[in-house]
Design an enzyme around this catalytic site. Structure first.
Site, PDB file in Angstrom:
ATOM      1  N   ASP A  69       0.864  -1.189   0.000  1.00  0.00           N
ATOM      2  CA  ASP A  69       0.000   0.000   0.000  1.00  0.00           C
ATOM      3  C   ASP A  69       0.899   1.237   0.000  1.00  0.00           C
ATOM      4  O   ASP A  69       2.136   1.137   0.074  1.00  0.00           O
ATOM      5  CB  ASP A  69      -0.940  -0.016   1.226  1.00  0.00           C
ATOM      6  CG  ASP A  69      -2.270   0.712   0.952  1.00  0.00           C
ATOM      7  OD1 ASP A  69      -2.208   1.894   0.545  1.00  0.00           O
ATOM      8  OD2 ASP A  69      -3.336   0.111   1.150  1.00  0.00           O
ATOM      9  N   ASP A  94       3.449   1.779  -4.865  1.00  0.00           N
ATOM     10  CA  ASP A  94       2.371   2.465  -5.588  1.00  0.00           C
ATOM     11  C   ASP A  94       2.022   1.570  -6.773  1.00  0.00           C
ATOM     12  O   ASP A  94       2.844   1.379  -7.679  1.00  0.00           O
ATOM     13  CB  ASP A  94       2.878   3.839  -6.059  1.00  0.00           C
ATOM     14  CG  ASP A  94       1.791   4.632  -6.777  1.00  0.00           C
ATOM     15  OD1 ASP A  94       0.999   4.034  -7.526  1.00  0.00           O
ATOM     16  OD2 ASP A  94       1.754   5.860  -6.609  1.00  0.00           O
ATOM     17  N   PHE A  95       0.816   0.970  -6.742  1.00  0.00           N
ATOM     18  CA  PHE A  95       0.516  -0.029  -7.780  1.00  0.00           C
ATOM     19  C   PHE A  95       0.318   0.584  -9.159  1.00  0.00           C
ATOM     20  O   PHE A  95       0.372  -0.131 -10.153  1.00  0.00           O
ATOM     21  CB  PHE A  95      -0.611  -0.977  -7.381  1.00  0.00           C
ATOM     22  CG  PHE A  95      -1.922  -0.365  -6.904  1.00  0.00           C
ATOM     23  CD1 PHE A  95      -2.613   0.545  -7.662  1.00  0.00           C
ATOM     24  CD2 PHE A  95      -2.465  -0.769  -5.693  1.00  0.00           C
ATOM     25  CE1 PHE A  95      -3.824   1.079  -7.238  1.00  0.00           C
ATOM     26  CE2 PHE A  95      -3.673  -0.251  -5.246  1.00  0.00           C
ATOM     27  CZ  PHE A  95      -4.367   0.690  -6.023  1.00  0.00           C
ATOM     28  N   ARG A 110     -11.894  -4.220  -3.004  1.00  0.00           N
ATOM     29  CA  ARG A 110     -12.444  -2.863  -3.038  1.00  0.00           C
ATOM     30  C   ARG A 110     -11.455  -1.867  -3.667  1.00  0.00           C
ATOM     31  O   ARG A 110     -11.286  -0.756  -3.177  1.00  0.00           O
ATOM     32  CB  ARG A 110     -12.846  -2.425  -1.626  1.00  0.00           C
ATOM     33  CG  ARG A 110     -13.953  -3.275  -1.084  1.00  0.00           C
ATOM     34  CD  ARG A 110     -14.482  -2.773   0.218  1.00  0.00           C
ATOM     35  NE  ARG A 110     -13.575  -3.022   1.338  1.00  0.00           N
ATOM     36  CZ  ARG A 110     -13.926  -2.844   2.617  1.00  0.00           C
ATOM     37  NH1 ARG A 110     -15.124  -2.411   2.906  1.00  0.00           N
ATOM     38  NH2 ARG A 110     -13.069  -3.105   3.583  1.00  0.00           N
ATOM     39  N   HIS A 113     -13.401  -0.836  -7.793  1.00  0.00           N
ATOM     40  CA  HIS A 113     -14.569   0.066  -7.741  1.00  0.00           C
ATOM     41  C   HIS A 113     -14.178   1.523  -7.466  1.00  0.00           C
ATOM     42  O   HIS A 113     -15.017   2.399  -7.531  1.00  0.00           O
ATOM     43  CB  HIS A 113     -15.606  -0.442  -6.719  1.00  0.00           C
ATOM     44  CG  HIS A 113     -15.251  -0.229  -5.285  1.00  0.00           C
ATOM     45  ND1 HIS A 113     -16.154  -0.435  -4.264  1.00  0.00           N
ATOM     46  CD2 HIS A 113     -14.088   0.176  -4.676  1.00  0.00           C
ATOM     47  CE1 HIS A 113     -15.586  -0.158  -3.104  1.00  0.00           C
ATOM     48  NE2 HIS A 113     -14.337   0.201  -3.322  1.00  0.00           N
TER      49      HIS A 113
HETATM   50  C1  LIG Z   1     -11.012   1.396  -0.707  1.00  0.00           C
HETATM   51  S1  LIG Z   1      -9.502   1.056   0.085  1.00  0.00           S
HETATM   52  C2  LIG Z   1      -9.565  -0.719   0.168  1.00  0.00           C
HETATM   53  C3  LIG Z   1      -8.638  -1.243   1.219  1.00  0.00           C
HETATM   54  C4  LIG Z   1      -8.624  -2.775   1.360  1.00  0.00           C
HETATM   55  N1  LIG Z   1      -8.247  -3.429   0.119  1.00  0.00           N
HETATM   56  C5  LIG Z   1      -9.959  -3.263   1.862  1.00  0.00           C
HETATM   57  O1  LIG Z   1     -10.735  -3.835   1.097  1.00  0.00           O
HETATM   58  O2  LIG Z   1     -10.218  -3.058   3.060  1.00  0.00           O
HETATM   59  C6  LIG Z   1      -8.301   1.368  -1.173  1.00  0.00           C
HETATM   60  C7  LIG Z   1      -6.853   1.109  -0.728  1.00  0.00           C
HETATM   61  O3  LIG Z   1      -6.003   1.298  -1.874  1.00  0.00           O
HETATM   62  C8  LIG Z   1      -4.846   1.997  -1.469  1.00  0.00           C
HETATM   63  N2  LIG Z   1      -4.279   2.669  -2.641  1.00  0.00           N
HETATM   64  C9  LIG Z   1      -4.834   3.687  -3.358  1.00  0.00           C
HETATM   65  N3  LIG Z   1      -4.022   4.039  -4.381  1.00  0.00           N
HETATM   66  C10 LIG Z   1      -2.937   3.217  -4.303  1.00  0.00           C
HETATM   67  C11 LIG Z   1      -1.756   3.080  -5.087  1.00  0.00           C
HETATM   68  N4  LIG Z   1      -1.536   3.876  -6.159  1.00  0.00           N
HETATM   69  N5  LIG Z   1      -0.848   2.139  -4.734  1.00  0.00           N
HETATM   70  C12 LIG Z   1      -1.068   1.338  -3.646  1.00  0.00           C
HETATM   71  N6  LIG Z   1      -2.175   1.413  -2.864  1.00  0.00           N
HETATM   72  C13 LIG Z   1      -3.095   2.348  -3.196  1.00  0.00           C
HETATM   73  C14 LIG Z   1      -5.380   2.973  -0.425  1.00  0.00           C
HETATM   74  O4  LIG Z   1      -4.352   3.482   0.378  1.00  0.00           O
HETATM   75  C15 LIG Z   1      -6.360   2.079   0.340  1.00  0.00           C
HETATM   76  O5  LIG Z   1      -5.722   1.363   1.367  1.00  0.00           O
END
Ligand SMILES: C[S@@+](CC[C@H](N)C(=O)[O-])C[C@H]1O[C@@H](n2cnc3c(N)ncnc32)[C@H](O)[C@@H]1O
Length: 204
Positions: A69, A94-95, A110, A113
């Site tokens: 993350d 950072d994915f 999640r 979406h």
């Molecule tokens: C809606 S949350 C879902 C969290 C977890 N997967 C769950 O279902 O509880 C989105 C997650 O994606 C992470 N995220 C957003 N952009 C990202 C990126 N570019 N690289 C890595 N993680 C990212 C956010 O920090 C957050 O933890």
């Protein structure tokens, strides 16, 4: 303000606590929706506090499970959600912009979406390139019916996503098409009967 930038650590903690609580309740249904025992290295992309990753590590103790993350999220997870003798590892990354490490299975819970179609396709293609042969992707999302006329709760989730993010909720065929376009095949969909459903797609 860009998504996933928080005004304070308190605000980030609230969000992470909310994400965490879902998987403490429903995580077991997601990780047992399919037999994932053949996947020995698992990366939960955007895995936040690590709650779903811990459920997976509990169910499949011979698998190595890593949460990737954003740096601020990983640091907060390690400060506030880490457990003694934790069964999972964290990795900052950072994915979209960075490298996706190789693994047998990637979890996207999640995540799809949150974003527009072009970004999701870019992400899934990166995953397909990084994935070990025979590997896969496990998507956890709330699934709409194919005609999008329900379930009501998922329609409400979708409204929330439309207001707060770039994305929305989708029916199973949307995920199947995205994954096929990214190079995966053999889709399996499992409606868990709880708030979130599971889609497994394997490579080759
Ligand atoms: C809606 S949350 C879902 C969290 C977890 N997967 C769950 O279902 O509880 C989105 C997650 O994606 C992470 N995220 C957003 N952009 C990202 C990126 N570019 N690289 C890595 N993680 C990212 C956010 O920090 C957050 O933890």
């Amino acid at each position: 303000m860009p998504m996933f930038c928080f005004r304070s650590e308190e605000e980030m903690l609230k969000f992470m606590g909310l994400m965490n609580s879902t998987w403490v309740i429903d995580g077991h249904d997601i990780v047992t929706a399919f037999d994932l025992s053949s996947f020995k290295t698992v990366i939960d992309l955007g895995g936040c506090s690590g709650a779903l990753a811990r459920e997976l590590a509990k169910e499949y103790p011979s698998s190595t499970v890593t949460v990737l993350d954003l740096p601020a999220v990983v640091q907060t997870a390690q400060r506030h959600f880490a457990q003694q003798d934790d069964t999972i590892c964290f990795q900052e990354g950072d994915f979209f912009e960075g490298e996706i490490p190789p693994a047998d299975l990637y979890i996207l819970a999640r995540i799809i979406h949150d974003w527009k179609e072009d970004k999701n396709l870019k992400l899934l293609k990166k995953i397909h390139t990084a994935c070990h042969p025979g590997g896969g992707v496990l998507i956890a999302e709330a699934l709409l019916f194919e005609n999008r006329r329900g379930p009501t709760m998922v329609q409400m989730f979708s409204l929330n996503m439309l207001v707060q993010t770039e994305g929305k909720e989708h029916p199973p065929s949307h995920y199947t098409r995205l994954l096929t376009d990214a190079g995966f095949r053999d889709v399996q969909v499992c409606r868990t009967g709880k708030s979130y459903d599971a889609i497994l797609r394997r490579d080759k």
